[in-house]
Design a protein around this motif. Structure first.
Motif, mmCIF file in Angstrom:
data_model
loop_
_atom_site.group_PDB
_atom_site.id
_atom_site.type_symbol
_atom_site.label_atom_id
_atom_site.label_comp_id
_atom_site.label_asym_id
_atom_site.label_seq_id
_atom_site.Cartn_x
_atom_site.Cartn_y
_atom_site.Cartn_z
ATOM 1 N N UNK A 127 0.808 -1.232 0.000
ATOM 2 C CA UNK A 127 0.000 0.000 0.000
ATOM 3 C C UNK A 127 0.838 1.277 0.000
ATOM 4 N N UNK A 128 1.573 1.523 1.092
ATOM 5 C CA UNK A 128 2.405 2.718 1.182
ATOM 6 C C UNK A 128 3.750 2.362 1.789
ATOM 7 N N UNK A 129 4.790 3.040 1.300
ATOM 8 C CA UNK A 129 6.122 2.853 1.856
ATOM 9 C C UNK A 129 6.613 4.191 2.391
ATOM 10 N N UNK A 130 6.966 4.209 3.669
ATOM 11 C CA UNK A 130 7.525 5.405 4.272
ATOM 12 C C UNK A 130 9.025 5.448 3.973
ATOM 13 N N UNK A 131 9.462 6.513 3.296
ATOM 14 C CA UNK A 131 10.881 6.723 3.032
ATOM 15 C C UNK A 131 11.306 7.953 3.822
ATOM 16 N N UNK A 185 21.431 19.345 2.173
ATOM 17 C CA UNK A 185 21.549 20.788 1.985
ATOM 18 C C UNK A 185 21.147 21.550 3.241
ATOM 19 N N UNK A 186 20.185 20.996 3.981
ATOM 20 C CA UNK A 186 19.654 21.691 5.158
ATOM 21 C C UNK A 186 19.845 20.911 6.461
ATOM 22 N N UNK A 187 20.279 19.642 6.352
ATOM 23 C CA UNK A 187 20.404 18.766 7.522
ATOM 24 C C UNK A 187 19.066 18.614 8.244
ATOM 25 N N UNK A 188 17.997 18.552 7.459
ATOM 26 C CA UNK A 188 16.666 18.346 8.018
ATOM 27 C C UNK A 188 16.088 17.031 7.501
ATOM 28 N N UNK A 189 15.073 16.521 8.214
ATOM 29 C CA UNK A 189 14.448 15.252 7.858
ATOM 30 C C UNK A 189 13.087 15.486 7.212
ATOM 31 N N UNK A 190 12.768 14.640 6.243
ATOM 32 C CA UNK A 190 11.481 14.697 5.550
ATOM 33 C C UNK A 190 10.921 13.282 5.470
ATOM 34 N N UNK A 191 9.637 13.140 5.745
ATOM 35 C CA UNK A 191 8.957 11.854 5.600
ATOM 36 C C UNK A 191 8.203 11.835 4.276
ATOM 37 N N UNK A 192 8.509 10.841 3.444
ATOM 38 C CA UNK A 192 7.854 10.707 2.138
ATOM 39 C C UNK A 192 6.995 9.451 2.154
ATOM 40 N N UNK A 193 5.701 9.610 1.968
ATOM 41 C CA UNK A 193 4.770 8.485 1.940
ATOM 42 C C UNK A 193 4.486 8.148 0.476
ATOM 43 N N UNK A 194 5.069 7.052 0.003
ATOM 44 C CA UNK A 194 5.033 6.694 -1.415
ATOM 45 C C UNK A 194 4.057 5.532 -1.634
ATOM 46 N N UNK A 195 3.083 5.681 -2.523
ATOM 47 C CA UNK A 195 2.178 4.567 -2.835
ATOM 48 C C UNK A 195 2.958 3.422 -3.506
ATOM 49 N N UNK A 196 2.799 2.222 -3.001
ATOM 50 C CA UNK A 196 3.454 1.040 -3.586
ATOM 51 C C UNK A 196 2.449 -0.091 -3.684
ATOM 52 N N UNK A 197 2.660 -0.929 -4.682
ATOM 53 C CA UNK A 197 1.735 -2.042 -4.914
ATOM 54 C C UNK A 197 2.496 -3.164 -5.608
ATOM 55 N N UNK A 198 2.372 -4.369 -5.086
ATOM 56 C CA UNK A 198 3.047 -5.513 -5.696
ATOM 57 C C UNK A 198 4.556 -5.366 -5.746
ATOM 58 N N UNK A 199 5.125 -4.722 -4.720
ATOM 59 C CA UNK A 199 6.567 -4.566 -4.661
ATOM 60 C C UNK A 199 7.114 -3.488 -5.574
ATOM 61 N N UNK A 200 6.257 -2.623 -6.125
ATOM 62 C CA UNK A 200 6.703 -1.571 -7.035
ATOM 63 C C UNK A 200 6.049 -0.237 -6.673
ATOM 64 N N UNK A 201 6.685 0.837 -7.121
ATOM 65 C CA UNK A 201 6.112 2.165 -6.934
ATOM 66 C C UNK A 201 4.866 2.290 -7.811
ATOM 67 N N UNK A 202 3.799 2.812 -7.244
ATOM 68 C CA UNK A 202 2.562 3.028 -7.991
ATOM 69 C C UNK A 202 2.531 4.491 -8.444
ATOM 70 N N UNK A 203 2.730 4.711 -9.735
ATOM 71 C CA UNK A 203 2.751 6.070 -10.274
ATOM 72 C C UNK A 203 1.370 6.535 -10.745
#
Length: 363
Positions: free
Chosen positions: A116-120, A126-144
């Motif tokens: 469903x979703x992969x948290x990256x 550049x800023x030494x800051x953290x960002x959470x990216x919630x990426x849709x995934x399905x069947x072991x692949x990125x869902x575009x």
């Protein structure tokens, strides 16, 4: 002599560029910059000898690698490659290119996809800051594929949620690096801010503008651009950034009342010598973070136009830009307008090409 490097070209938000592994590039910054300049074809208005598109929005590079930080999965270094000059700026961040960092990390095997979703978790170097990216995934692949549409990009894609953590003071001492909500520079009232990226915010009407002019019209006004640049350089000194004549930071932003009901305000964002066709993610975060701070240029416009109540903490900010609008969620810690925990928004990304890029090093 021709050299080669593995590459994936991706669109992230309203930007596009090559995504490279840090391990495939030299550690020396000058040597790294020489490769990027060759890859993009800089030094020519069309970047005809490389893959750059002759525009700052398509002359960007994302460099990604597995992270050693305990709270991050990957490191992301952004590079702004100058179109006309043989120069690379590693100081700014790009939130639009960041939109594709999560998908690239999964595509490259740096992060294992989840159902469903992969948290990256991304550490921006550049800023030494953290960002959470919630990426849709399905069947072991990125869902575009998806039905999410963002202004400035044709068609629809799947939604990628970005949450920027601890965004205040990325390059300076704080949200208000001069210590003031408004500074007077050459008779012009400006707000100098640093949230996700340093900006100088100017009320458009102070420069004889409505703030709703199209980018091409603003870019053709050489006197206006020269004046904005003078204000920008002075602001850089006041913000503790020193001589910014060779840097793209701080970015100038012209703000004005929104035209459409339900929007907070309107912005024209410069990068820094041309007007962005939309608005940078980091620039939008900086503007959104300033809306709730009493007395800033953005706050006075929003309150004056009735899109914000006086002393209201805006949890949702909608910014008009030349291509449409961008919505952001701003989370404050308690009732302090300058203490911001995170800023979140939705972007999209697309994989365009994967293969090998060739470049020639200078003699």
């Amino acid at each position: 002599m021709m050299n080669s490097i593995p590459c994936m070209i991706m669109r992230g938000g309203t930007s596009r560029g090559p995504f490279l592994r840090m391990s495939d590039l030299p550690e020396d910054e000058k040597a790294r910059a020489d490769i990027l300049i060759s890859l993009m074809g800089s030094g020519h208005a069309l970047q005809i000898d490389g893959i750059g598109g002759g525009d700052p929005l398509t002359s960007k590079v994302a460099i990604v690698e597995r992270s050693a930080h305990p709270d991050a999965d990957v490191d992301y270094l952004f590079a702004q490659v100058d179109v006309l000059n043989h120069r690379v700026d590693f100081n700014p961040n790009c939130g639009n290119m960041l939109s594709a960092v999560g998908p690239y990390a999964i595509e490259s095997g740096l992060v294992e996809p989840q159902p469903d979703f992969t948290l990256v978790r991304v550490r921006n170097l550049n800023t030494q800051r953290l960002i959470e990216c919630h990426v849709p995934t399905q069947g072991g692949q990125v869902l575009y594929d998806g039905d999410t549409r963002i202004s400035g990009v044709p068609g629809t894609s799947s939604a990628i949620q970005l949450s920027f953590l601890d965004i205040v003071g990325t390059k300076t001492c704080g949200l208000l690096p001069t210590g003031n909500v408004v500074d007077l520079i050459d008779g012009v009232a400006v707000s100098c801010l640093d949230a996700a990226t340093p900006i100088i915010m100017i009320r458009a009407e102070e420069l004889g503008l409505t703030g709703h002019e199209p980018p091409d019209q603003l870019d053709a006004n050489s006197q206006l651009l020269a004046r904005i640049e003078r204000l920008r350089r002075h602001a850089g000194e006041l913000m503790g950034l020193g001589d910014v004549s060779q840097s793209v930071l701080p970015k100038p932003v012209l703000v004005s009342p929104a035209l459409e009901q339900g929007r907070t305000l309107c912005a024209r964002y410069f990068v820094p010598h041309r007007c962005h066709k939309a608005i940078a993610v980091t620039g939008a975060i900086a503007v959104a973070s300033s809306v709730s701070v009493p007395g800033t240029v953005a706050n006075l416009i929003a309150v004056g136009a009735g899109s914000l109540e006086a002393n209201e903490l805006a949890s949702r900010v909608s910014i008009e830009h030349p291509s449409g609008f961008i919505d952001l969620e701003v989370e404050h810690r308690g009732s302090n307008a300058t203490d911001i925990a995170r800023a979140s928004l939705i972007r999209t990304a697309r994989k365009i090409m994967a293969g090998t890029l060739f470049y020639a090093l200078p003699d």
